[in-house]
Design a protein around this motif. Structure first.
Motif, mmCIF file in Angstrom:
data_model
loop_
_atom_site.group_PDB
_atom_site.id
_atom_site.type_symbol
_atom_site.label_atom_id
_atom_site.label_comp_id
_atom_site.label_asym_id
_atom_site.label_seq_id
_atom_site.Cartn_x
_atom_site.Cartn_y
_atom_site.Cartn_z
ATOM 1 N N LEU A 341 15.235 19.182 -31.692
ATOM 2 C CA LEU A 341 15.434 20.630 -31.577
ATOM 3 C C LEU A 341 16.366 20.973 -30.417
ATOM 4 N N ASP A 342 16.193 20.305 -29.315
ATOM 5 C CA ASP A 342 17.057 20.558 -28.157
ATOM 6 C C ASP A 342 18.499 20.196 -28.464
ATOM 7 N N SER A 343 18.690 19.129 -29.229
ATOM 8 C CA SER A 343 20.035 18.686 -29.577
ATOM 9 C C SER A 343 20.701 19.643 -30.564
ATOM 10 N N VAL A 344 19.949 20.110 -31.558
ATOM 11 C CA VAL A 344 20.519 20.957 -32.613
ATOM 12 C C VAL A 344 20.587 22.421 -32.193
ATOM 13 N N VAL A 345 19.545 22.915 -31.503
ATOM 14 C CA VAL A 345 19.431 24.339 -31.196
ATOM 15 C C VAL A 345 19.763 24.649 -29.737
ATOM 16 N N GLY A 346 19.280 23.802 -28.831
ATOM 17 C CA GLY A 346 19.495 24.052 -27.409
ATOM 18 C C GLY A 346 18.445 24.980 -26.827
ATOM 19 N N TYR A 347 18.720 25.479 -25.608
ATOM 20 C CA TYR A 347 17.755 26.311 -24.887
ATOM 21 C C TYR A 347 18.192 27.766 -24.760
ATOM 22 N N ASN A 348 19.345 28.107 -25.334
ATOM 23 C CA ASN A 348 19.891 29.447 -25.118
ATOM 24 C C ASN A 348 19.680 30.388 -26.304
ATOM 25 N N ARG A 349 19.025 29.900 -27.326
ATOM 26 C CA ARG A 349 18.705 30.744 -28.484
ATOM 27 C C ARG A 349 17.464 30.194 -29.161
ATOM 28 N N VAL A 350 16.922 30.966 -30.107
ATOM 29 C CA VAL A 350 15.738 30.511 -30.838
ATOM 30 C C VAL A 350 16.175 29.807 -32.124
ATOM 31 N N VAL A 351 15.306 28.971 -32.646
ATOM 32 C CA VAL A 351 15.593 28.266 -33.893
ATOM 33 C C VAL A 351 15.539 29.263 -35.056
ATOM 34 N N ILE A 352 16.457 29.113 -36.007
ATOM 35 C CA ILE A 352 16.501 29.991 -37.182
ATOM 36 C C ILE A 352 16.560 29.124 -38.439
ATOM 37 N N GLU A 353 16.421 29.772 -39.598
ATOM 38 C CA GLU A 353 16.297 29.025 -40.851
ATOM 39 C C GLU A 353 17.494 28.133 -41.148
ATOM 40 N N CYS A 354 18.678 28.572 -40.799
ATOM 41 C CA CYS A 354 19.854 27.758 -41.126
ATOM 42 C C CYS A 354 19.922 26.478 -40.289
ATOM 43 N N ASP A 355 19.057 26.349 -39.273
ATOM 44 C CA ASP A 355 18.984 25.107 -38.495
ATOM 45 C C ASP A 355 18.160 24.034 -39.227
ATOM 46 N N VAL A 498 -13.064 22.402 -37.893
ATOM 47 C CA VAL A 498 -13.020 23.059 -36.578
ATOM 48 C C VAL A 498 -11.605 23.576 -36.334
ATOM 49 N N HIS A 499 -11.486 24.818 -35.931
ATOM 50 C CA HIS A 499 -10.163 25.361 -35.617
ATOM 51 C C HIS A 499 -9.472 24.504 -34.548
ATOM 52 N N LEU A 500 -8.169 24.389 -34.679
ATOM 53 C CA LEU A 500 -7.379 23.665 -33.686
ATOM 54 C C LEU A 500 -7.061 24.600 -32.519
ATOM 55 N N HIS A 501 -7.473 24.188 -31.313
ATOM 56 C CA HIS A 501 -7.144 24.933 -30.087
ATOM 57 C C HIS A 501 -6.257 24.059 -29.218
ATOM 58 N N ALA A 502 -5.240 24.668 -28.631
ATOM 59 C CA ALA A 502 -4.318 23.907 -27.777
ATOM 60 C C ALA A 502 -3.720 24.827 -26.717
ATOM 61 N N ILE A 503 -3.098 24.216 -25.727
ATOM 62 C CA ILE A 503 -2.528 24.954 -24.588
ATOM 63 C C ILE A 503 -1.007 24.956 -24.700
ATOM 64 N N PRO A 504 -0.378 26.128 -24.839
ATOM 65 C CA PRO A 504 1.087 26.212 -24.895
ATOM 66 C C PRO A 504 1.699 26.473 -23.520
ATOM 67 N N ILE A 505 2.743 25.748 -23.194
ATOM 68 C CA ILE A 505 3.514 25.979 -21.968
ATOM 69 C C ILE A 505 4.948 26.317 -22.391
ATOM 70 N N PRO A 506 5.468 27.501 -22.036
ATOM 71 C CA PRO A 506 6.800 27.913 -22.494
ATOM 72 C C PRO A 506 7.892 26.914 -22.124
ATOM 73 N N ARG A 507 8.802 26.654 -23.082
ATOM 74 C CA ARG A 507 9.951 25.784 -22.860
ATOM 75 C C ARG A 507 11.240 26.597 -22.742
ATOM 76 N N LEU A 508 11.250 27.804 -23.316
ATOM 77 C CA LEU A 508 12.447 28.635 -23.358
ATOM 78 C C LEU A 508 12.328 29.785 -22.363
ATOM 79 N N PRO A 509 13.443 30.409 -22.000
ATOM 80 C CA PRO A 509 13.391 31.581 -21.117
ATOM 81 C C PRO A 509 12.503 32.675 -21.706
#
Length: 517
Positions: A341-355, A498-509
């Motif tokens: 994802l970092d290689s195709v999309v990078g950190y300056n925009r969000v992933v979209i369907e055409c990716d 059992v529902h899946l619970h997890a901790i998210p840490i932001p990667r993008l601005p």
């Protein structure tokens, strides 16, 4: 004389009970003279039901190791052919697809498993017409493109919700009010994401935010799925069905009443807002209402048809939660998806369907998830149209056929380390999930293949890409990848117990995760 009259009267209900039993015994004796596939010896009345656990796909897989990839089971007095290998599945779904394209009778017009539903309708003119309409009005490439903005909006809403929930829980934990530090309910978030897309496309509203009778729509829908797809004794031993020992019939009637009323309101609302169709903005219900007014139609589409077809809602939230579960258990695989994802999309925009076409490893991770956790572990039952043969065995007319997609996806002859999550296995493999490769048929194949494959894959891939691009993920304190609960519940789609619970840490601005409206 009174005693004689009493005896005569008492024979009537006894005969009504015995005659159907004798008739079924006669049918079984005739079946015994045929060369049916092998299988365990059935008991009277219950057949082989005692061998089926609460996870039938696993029980049937274990039995196939003893009796072979095509076997005969008696579910009550009902002979059923069970298919557990790619070769046998190909025979049913391709070589003799025309012979097995129908469904056994399942329900009636006043039943939540009505024969007017596309998935359960008998193969014939009505099914062909409704499937054609379903594909053209809801799932055609043009329609799919027209709803791209809806999918983009809902996937952004999911990440916003995750971020806000994590922040809210962190504050609650810091204030000592008992909140779980940054933990979110992943199951809930992905289910709302996929459910809102499908329901908005189908009848123009987010049904997963709706409450019926004081209970969330999703909770009631889960109960319906459990009732419809569980192995219930009354389905296989009809003589005992009237007892309703577990209250299933009563609950089924209650749910039928609740959803009938809800869908009546949806149809009424669409009838009062018909202008949408004039501008081309209508949903699937609008299209069906227009069809019902067409006097040239060979088959008259009624209000009951429309209500039942609305119920043909399927979502892919469970596949997303299994994918996230496996990636949390396999951090190296998750890291590889994120590096792509970092290689195709990078950190300056969000992933979209055409990716998505460029995210090859992510596609392999989704494919591997579908192999281990097919959207339907047992495909909806097929039924033989005429007497025919498979692998030299005789299959009588109107025999029910179950295809164990879960067992096929874990067949050790086809798959190396079949129970291990390993997306890399598809690097040098051309096997796909769209029904042409019988080693992997999570959506079925042939005439009765799930028509929503492309939409499902799009939602799964887009949702997973967004979750992994926007956040790093870890399990809550005290839970390691090795002891994450992966217990499954059986249903039309296989969900986690059992529902899946997890901790998210932001990667993008932050501005990309929570843009201003």
């Amino acid at each position: 004389m009174l005693g004689m009259e009493f005896l005569k009267a008492s024979w009537i209900p006894l005969l009504l009970l015995i005659l159907p039993l004798l008739f079924r015994m006669l049918k079984q004796s005739r079946a015994a003279s045929l060369k049916l596939p092998p299988g365990p010896t059935p008991f009277p009345i219950i057949g082989n039901l005692h061998l089926i656990s609460t996870l039938p796909h696993r029980s049937l897989c274990s039995l196939s190791h003893k009796y072979g990839p095509i076997m005969t089971l008696y579910l009550g007095s009902l002979p059923t052919i069970v298919i557990s290998s790619p070769e046998m599945a190909k025979q049913v779904l391709k070589t003799q697809d025309h012979m097995f394209a129908s469904r056994p009778v399942m329900g009636d017009d006043n039943h939540i498993l009505s024969p007017h539903k596309i998935a359960t309708a008998e193969y014939g003119p009505y099914w062909k017409l409704m499937r054609k309409m379903f594909v053209q009005e809801l799932l055609s490439p043009k329609k799919m493109d027209s709803f791209a903005s809806l999918r983009a909006r809902e996937v952004c809403a999911m990440t916003h919700s995750i971020l806000e929930t994590a922040i809210r829980n962190e504050k609650a934990g810091a204030s000592g009010s008992g909140g779980s530090m940054q933990t979110v309910d992943v199951t809930k978030e992905v289910t709302y994401f996929t459910g809102n897309i499908v329901s908005t496309m189908t009848f123009g509203r987010k049904c997963y935010e709706t409450h019926l009778g004081g209970r969330p729509f999703k909770q009631l829908l889960d109960e319906v799925v459990a009732l419809l797809t569980g192995f219930h004794y009354k389905d296989f031993i009809p003589l005992l069905g009237w007892l309703d020992l577990h209250g299933l019939g009563r609950r089924q009637s209650e749910l039928t009443h609740i959803f009938n009323g809800y869908f009546e309101r949806i149809v009424d609302e669409h009838l009062s807002e018909r202008k949408k169709m004039e501008t081309g903005e209508g949903d699937f219900v609008d299209a069906l209402l227009s069809l019902s007014e067409d006097e040239s139609m060979e088959i008259k589409i009624t209000r009951d048809h429309i209500k039942n077809i609305i119920f043909d809602i399927d979502t892919s939230g469970n596949i997303l939660e299994w994918a996230m579960s496996e990636l949390l258990r396999n951090p190296l695989a998750m890291k590889r998806v994120q590096e792509e994802l970092d290689s195709v999309v990078g950190y300056n925009r969000v992933v979209i369907e055409c990716d998505l076409p460029h995210l090859k490893y992510l596609q392999m991770a989704v494919k591997e998830t579908l192999r281990l956790y097919p959207s339907g572990p047992l495909l909806l039952p097929h039924q033989s149209k005429k007497h025919c043969k498979i692998a030299g065995y005789e299959i009588p007319k109107n025999t029910r056929v179950l295809i164990n997609a879960w067992a096929i996806g874990r067949d050790p002859i086809t798959w190396e380390e079949p129970n291990v999550f390993k997306p890399e296995r598809f690097l040098a493999s051309k096997i796909d999930v769209k029904g042409q490769d019988f080693e992997l048929i999570p959506f079925g194949s042939g005439r009765r293949i799930c028509p929503g494959i492309n939409l499902a894959l799009c939602m799964i891939q887009l949702g997973l890409a967004k979750l992994l691009h926007c956040f790093n993920w870890s399990l809550p304190e005290g839970i390691s990848p090795k002891n994450l609960d992966m217990s499954e519940a059986f249903g039309n789609t296989m969900t986690r117990v059992v529902h899946l619970h997890a901790i998210p840490i932001p990667r993008l601005p932050f501005h990309l995760l929570h843009p201003k409206p």
